[in-house]
Enzyme design. Structure first.
Site: not given
Ligand code: HEM
Length: 355
Positions: A71, A75, A103, A204
């Site tokens: 992530r 970002h 972030n 995700h």
């Molecule tokens: C397309 C739009 C996207 C949205 C709206 C989005 C939104 C989010 C949100 C809200 C979270 C959870 C944050 C939390 O509440 O702790 C999250 C987690 C995550 N996102 Fe996305 N995301 C997007 C795209 C991506 C992309 C492109 C990647 C990587 C290629 C990604 C990888 C991750 C990962 C691995 C997590 C888990 C992070 C953790 O466990 O610390 N996301 N994302």
């Protein structure tokens, strides 16, 4: 040259297939000027093995770290390009990207790991590798070491001496409450397509989300596109719309990088609006269905889009700098005022995001 490389990759892939299910991607987007696959070949030949070795051992103690690093790269790239700007500390008077709402839930352990890796790399090679490249390689290893595809990362990024404003971060990072139309508009700001959206959202398949990021789907009542049982379980995790708690993004295999995230969507068990709407919208639904039944196809498209994302607005050549400390621009850099962090650090804690 590119054709020869593609042929070689196809060859190594098919021979590898006999021995292993892990295989190099067969296609890659055109390289941005200034990046290449052998950038540190002479200046830091052990770069990739240093990173992989360290992460292998770190992931065995902290399975969530892989998700945090993946992530972090996303970002970084979406806001001002893959220039390590997300890593910079700010001050009370000048908050950095870290302080912006999306972030706040980046993992402190992921930031710390980038600094640890940089320390190891500087020890081995001197200050030659950028923090942006370290972040891109760490994201690749996060995917590969979680069961996903391994792939070559174009290198040669340099680090920025500046970070984006809060407003810019909010503008470029899509909200989990966005539907596909809003997501496509957000990704278009970085010239990314509908195919990139569906493939990259496959990130995700690992990691967690806070209640605030999906409470819009639970309160005041169930989002009708959400499975009933899934809803009931999420309400146990998030009993009120103020609850601060987390749940896995992929209900089936939360720590494995696979195509089960798309199986979740097909079963109406996606966590965020931004996830589930991809199985509602006719532009994305067929792609989701395809990935849900064909993991190799997902891996191939994910690699393509990751490499593409990893080249967004990069600084190369004599632009930018190689930071001595990934959290601060170099002393004496001409730019936007103070060169290092003197005030209170902000923005590295856990927070309840509802951006
Ligand atoms: C397309 C739009 C996207 C949205 C709206 C989005 C939104 C989010 C949100 C809200 C979270 C959870 C944050 C939390 O509440 O702790 C999250 C987690 C995550 N996102 Fe996305 N995301 C997007 C795209 C991506 C992309 C492109 C990647 C990587 C290629 C990604 C990888 C991750 C990962 C691995 C997590 C888990 C992070 C953790 O466990 O610390 N996301 N994302």
């Amino acid at each position: 040259m590119a054709a020869i490389k593609t042929l070689l990759l196809i060859f190594s892939c098919s021979s590898l297939l006999i021995l292993s299910s892990v295989c190099e991607a067969q296609t890659a987007p055109p390289l941005v000027k200034g990046l290449n696959y052998t950038f540190y070949k002479t200046t830091c030949p052990n770069l990739e093995s240093i990173i992989t070795k360290q992460l292998k051992s770190a992931f065995s103690n902290n399975s969530g770290l892989a998700a945090g690093l993946l992530r972090l790269h996303f970002h970084d790239c979406f806001v001002q390009g893959c220039d390590g700007s997300v890593l910079l500390d700010g001050s009370t008077s000048k908050p950095s990207e870290k302080a912006a709402l999306p972030n706040l839930t980046l993992r402190p352990a992921a930031f710390a790991m980038i600094n640890t890796l940089q320390g190891l790399i500087v020890k081995a090679c001197g200050r030659v590798v950028s923090c942006a490249d370290i972040t891109a390689l760490a994201a690749r290893d996060a995917v590969a070491l979680s069961g996903g595809p391994n792939y070559s990362v174009p290198l040669g990024r340099r680090d920025s001496a500046t970070f984006a404003t809060n407003a810019t971060v909010i503008q470029f990072l899509p909200s989990p409450r966005f539907n596909v139309t809003a997501l496509l508009a957000a990704l278009a700001l970085n010239n990314l397509t509908v195919n990139d959206l569906v493939a990259l959202s496959g990130g995700h398949t690992i990691g967690i989300g806070h209640c605030a990021a999906f409470s819009n789907r639970l309160f005041p009542s169930r989002d009708p596109t959400m499975d009933q049982t899934f809803f009931k379980n999420l309400r146990l995790t998030c009993p009120t719309n103020q609850t601060v708690n987390t749940t896995n993004l992929d209900v089936r295999t939360p720590n494995t990088f696979d195509n089960k995230y798309y199986v979740d969507l097909v079963n109406r068990q996606g966590l965020f609006t931004s996830d589930q709407d991809m199985f509602v919208d006719s532009r994305t639904k067929p792609i989701v269905t395809g990935f849900s039944t064909n993991q190799s196809l997902f891996f191939e498209k994910f690699v393509f889009s990751m490499v593409k994302m990893g080249m967004l607005n990069v600084l190369t050549g004599t632009n930018g700098q190689i930071r001595a400390n990934c959290s601060a621009k170099n002393p004496g850099t001409v730019g936007d005022g103070a060169w290092s962090v003197v005030d209170l650090e902000v923005g590295s804690g856990e927070g309840a995001a509802s951006y």
